[in-house]
Scaffold this active site. Structure first.
Site, PDB file in Angstrom:
ATOM      1  N   SER A 153      37.142  35.137  47.440  1.00 23.35           N
ATOM      2  CA  SER A 153      37.995  35.995  47.687  1.00 23.35           C
ATOM      3  C   SER A 153      37.577  37.607  47.704  1.00 23.35           C
ATOM      4  O   SER A 153      36.707  37.842  46.677  1.00 23.35           O
ATOM      5  CB  SER A 153      39.360  35.730  47.081  1.00 23.35           C
ATOM      6  OG  SER A 153      40.257  36.916  47.344  1.00 23.35           O
ATOM      7  N   TYR A 181      44.115  34.541  39.326  1.00 26.72           N
ATOM      8  CA  TYR A 181      43.620  33.945  40.871  1.00 26.72           C
ATOM      9  C   TYR A 181      42.120  34.448  40.954  1.00 26.72           C
ATOM     10  O   TYR A 181      41.257  34.042  41.114  1.00 26.72           O
ATOM     11  CB  TYR A 181      44.458  34.269  41.726  1.00 26.72           C
ATOM     12  CG  TYR A 181      44.220  34.199  43.342  1.00 26.72           C
ATOM     13  CD1 TYR A 181      44.176  33.070  43.882  1.00 26.72           C
ATOM     14  CD2 TYR A 181      43.651  35.326  43.841  1.00 26.72           C
ATOM     15  CE1 TYR A 181      43.405  32.681  45.199  1.00 26.72           C
ATOM     16  CE2 TYR A 181      42.848  35.306  45.016  1.00 26.72           C
ATOM     17  CZ  TYR A 181      43.093  33.694  45.869  1.00 26.72           C
ATOM     18  OH  TYR A 181      42.488  33.755  47.219  1.00 26.72           O
TER      19      TYR A 181
END
Length: 285
Positions: A177, A190
């Site tokens: 990401s 995350y």
């Protein structure tokens, strides 16, 4: 093609979310995308393949000639729709529901794929979960364990199980990401897992180079998937992606082509690398 969308501030109650009730629906594949047999005769196993980026990757792979096995948690309606999309491309699709936090399930999913197709040529470690918390003290031990188990432990489990069935020329593509590069104050756990995936990709690529198995990753920016309305409140959904240079969220169709490239011979001299479909954000990584 016009990729502008109005996210309308919608929300969903349960992760990882349901694509069937999103409005507008994410764009899975461009109408003018023409396959050219880049993955003809290949078999791909994709985690989180029922919706979002995983669905788009499955359909693109099918258009390029691959049979697909998709792993998903419990979103059977989305999974059946993805299966129909893959089959509409003339390829087979195996649905495998289960919890990828469970190592035994990951082994079972690989076994089912090999039993059905006889091989695994492309492993896409894609599934993820995220739970916003504004203060690190709000992150419970159970949330921390679940996020790491889904987002990085499963990558180890699937790779360990799949490798005996992979050979020279096969590929692994991991989903990291943009948050691995610029961070996210409200997605601390995350973002940490996504940073781990970058290191995992680089390290594994060196480990498997002699076997001729390439390992790369994709680091999407803000992409319109079910994870977004099932994660954030209506205000954040309404603003989602508008802080990028492109001033909009991306579509799964704009990300899936990166996976096609990394899974095919077009990227034959690349391993340990990360592609960045993120709306123009420069991350220097």
């Amino acid at each position: 093609m016009n990729y502008q969308i109005d996210t309308q501030g919608q929300t969903q109650d349960v992760q990882p979310g349901i694509e069937a009730i999103m409005d507008p629906a994410p764009i899975v594949i461009r109408e003018n995308y023409r396959g050219s047999g880049k993955l003809q005769g290949k078999t791909a196993l994709i985690t989180g393949g029922d919706s979002g980026i995983g669905r788009a990757v499955a359909v693109h792979f099918a258009r390029e000639g691959a049979d697909v096995a998709i792993v998903f948690l419990e979103e059977s309606q989305d999974a059946r729709e993805t299966k129909a999309m893959v089959e509409a491309e003339g390829k087979a699709c195996l649905l495998i529901p289960g919890d990828i936090r469970d190592e035994s399930f990951c082994k079972e999913a690989v076994s089912k794929t090999v039993e059905q197709f006889g091989k695994i040529n492309v492993l896409v470690n894609n599934a993820a979960e995220q739970h916003p918390k504004e203060d690190i003290r709000e992150i419970s031990a159970s949330q921390l364990a679940d996020t790491f188990a889904t987002n990085i432990f499963s990558f180890f489990f699937f790779t360990q199980a799949a490798l005996p069935h992979m050979a020279e020329g096969d590929t692994i593509v991991n989903t990291t990401s943009v948050t691995a590069y610029h961070g996210s104050p409200s997605l601390l756990d995350y973002s940490s897992t996504k940073g781990a995936i970058v290191a995992y990709t680089r390290s594994l690529s060196g480990s498997l180079a002699e076997k001729g198995i390439r390992v790369n990753a994709v680091a999407p920016g803000p992409i319109w998937t079910p994870l977004i309305p099932s994660t954030f409140d209506s205000e954040r959904v309404e603003k989602f992606g508008k802080d990028t240079p492109f001033k909009r969220p991306g579509q799964p169709s704009e990300v899936a082509t990166c996976y096609v490239f990394l899974a095919s011979e077009d990227s034959s001299y690349m391993s340990g690398q990360v592609l960045h479909p993120n709306g123009g954000q420069v991350v220097n990584g």
